[in-house]
Scaffold this active site. Structure first.
Site, PDB file in Angstrom:
ATOM      1  N   CYS A  99       0.979  -1.213   0.015  1.00 23.72           N
ATOM      2  CA  CYS A  99       0.003   0.038  -0.080  1.00 23.72           C
ATOM      3  C   CYS A  99       0.891   1.394  -0.009  1.00 23.72           C
ATOM      4  O   CYS A  99       2.043   1.158   0.620  1.00 23.72           O
ATOM      5  CB  CYS A  99      -0.880  -0.016   1.327  1.00 23.72           C
ATOM      6  SG  CYS A  99      -2.273  -1.075   1.130  1.00 23.72           S
ATOM      7  N   GLU A 135       1.792  -3.492  -5.864  1.00 16.72           N
ATOM      8  CA  GLU A 135       0.528  -4.421  -5.579  1.00 16.72           C
ATOM      9  C   GLU A 135      -0.428  -4.047  -6.493  1.00 16.72           C
ATOM     10  O   GLU A 135      -0.888  -2.816  -6.321  1.00 16.72           O
ATOM     11  CB  GLU A 135       0.372  -5.130  -4.259  1.00 16.72           C
ATOM     12  CG  GLU A 135      -0.509  -6.292  -4.271  1.00 16.72           C
ATOM     13  CD  GLU A 135      -0.551  -6.741  -2.762  1.00 16.72           C
ATOM     14  OE1 GLU A 135      -1.673  -7.352  -2.299  1.00 16.72           O
ATOM     15  OE2 GLU A 135       0.514  -6.764  -2.211  1.00 16.72           O
TER      16      GLU A 135
END
Length: 449
Positions: free
Chosen positions: A305, A339
């Site tokens: 994140c 990601e």
């Protein structure tokens, strides 16, 4: 959590009667666009509440980002174009059970449990990392699948109505007041407060200014816990182990969830490292943004994140966070990729960073013996630590790859070159590798992190 559908009657000026507006109804709603002009996009009613006899409607604008969702008054609704929710068709019975939409996730916990389940006495707290992680104690006794990624995408089809609505009005963090964009599972008793107060150094949440002032007399932190691994000028980066500093990591993730919609939140931060960027002044090190990464990633992810807090956005800090993540990958001797999926703002930042980084290398190439300079995709990847797939997608996005006389060539037009030079003139914040003091650890030899 109550999920009773609310039935509200709104006056219909055209027919002189009243119209029943329920959750799930769709109709045009008046809002201001970026040019401050009126527009009437289609919106869905997510919730209705009555305040002093006046109805307010929580709406989500279809095809708009959820951060624009808001409470609106009845005068902003176009009742004449009201669309009632369609009834869901029943599906055939399977194994003696209705084949309706499942209420459980892969691991057997319901979607509302995934987001809101509080820590139970005698039960190990589950995760919270601005990331997702499969639950390890499914209630049906079926062992869950191994966690393959640091932050599984939250499944929108199973979202509960509660988690689709912003639940915090305002957060005070140091000298800034932030308006959250999305739901974050802070304790329910704090969600009715006009302002949620956070200590800007340990990120502990408090219900009042008086509580915050009392906390500040006892809080000794003036920077994030963990090791300072980079400092240049007023910019520092701190490496925080999610296992050693659980309280801070969990508080960081609760704050981040207010501005990240595409990840689900848990309480187990052990498998993650957090890299917090700060700006220093006489009062201490103030958080600007952060990124998290798995200690061991099976998919070469170097970011799980990433977030720049709203007061610091559009000032170059997002690219600085991204550049720092790739500098760590260079020291580790790996290529990395963030990601997926990226948020809309995250994709813009990464695409811009990849474009500038790759163009910087291509424009520095020198021709030898009068021949065109040559470089391979693999060489670009090795130099930048950007994964090969991201290099290729960026070259395609920039429309640089052409097939000529049996081989692929990269063509830099004058527009591309001039655009890149203008962009680099504006990019004042850069990472200086000489100021990075970082030794990568081999987490595979450290048992359970």
């Amino acid at each position: 959590v109550l999920q009773q559908r609310t039935l509200v009657c709104a006056p219909d000026k055209k027919y002189g009667g009243s119209v029943d507006i329920t959750e799930g109804c769709r109709l045009p709603v008046l809002r201001k666009n970026q040019e401050n002009e009126d527009e009437w996009p289609l919106a869905e009613i997510l919730s209705v509440k009555d305040i002093s006899g006046k109805n307010l409607y929580y709406v989500h604008y279809i095809d708009f980002n959820k951060r624009l969702d808001e409470w609106v008054t009845p005068d902003r609704l176009d009742i004449k174009k009201l669309q009632f929710p369609k009834k869901e068709a029943k599906t055939p019975m399977k194994n003696g059970l209705p084949g309706s939409r499942p209420k459980t996730t892969l691991n057997g916990t319901s979607s509302i449990q995934r987001h809101l389940i509080p820590p139970q006495p005698g039960r190990k707290r589950k995760s919270c990392g601005g990331t997702d992680e499969d639950s390890q104690d499914s209630s049906d006794g079926i062992p869950s699948a191994p966690r393959m990624t640091g932050s599984l995408v939250s499944d929108r089809s199973h979202d509960d109505i509660v988690t689709r609505m912003k639940n915090i009005d305002c957060i005070e963090l140091g000298r800034h007041r932030l308006k959250p964009w999305y739901f974050s599972p802070y304790p329910q008793e704090l969600t009715s407060l006009p302002i949620l107060y956070l200590c800007e150094f340990c990120l502990k949440y408090l219900k009042s200014l008086k509580c915050l002032q009392r906390h500040l007399t006892k809080c000794n932190l003036r920077h994030p816990p963990g090791n300072e691994i980079y400092r240049k000028g007023t910019i520092s980066f701190f490496e925080i182990d999610g296992r050693k500093n659980k309280a801070y990591s969990q508080n960081l993730c609760l704050l981040a969830k207010c501005f990240l919609d595409h990840k689900t939140l848990y309480y187990d931060t052990d498998p993650f490292l957090f890299y917090v960027m700060t700006e220093y002044d006489s009062k201490g090190f103030h958080i600007v943004g952060y990124f998290s990464k798995e200690k061991e990633s099976t998919e070469d992810y170097n970011v799980a994140c990433i977030l720049t807090l709203p007061p610091y956005q559009r000032r170059g800090y997002g690219k600085l966070l991204i550049e720092f993540s790739y500098e760590l990958s260079k020291v580790e001797g790996k290529t990395g990729t963030p990601e997926k999926p990226l948020s809309d703002l995250g994709l813009l930042s990464y695409r811009s960073y990849w474009s500038q980084t790759i163009l910087e290398i291509l424009m520095d190439l020198k021709s030898e013996n009068g021949e065109r300079p040559q470089i391979t995709i693999n060489e670009i990847s090795e130099i930048t630590s950007v994964k090969k797939e991201d290099v290729i997608s960026t070259l395609q996005y920039l429309n640089l790859i052409n097939y000529y006389k049996g081989q692929y060539i990269l063509t830099l037009s004058e527009d591309i070159v001039e655009g890149h030079e203008r962009a680099m003139e504006k990019r004042h914040l850069r990472i200086d590798p000489k100021c990075l003091h970082f030794t990568p650890k081999d987490w595979s030899k450290r048992g359970k992190w």
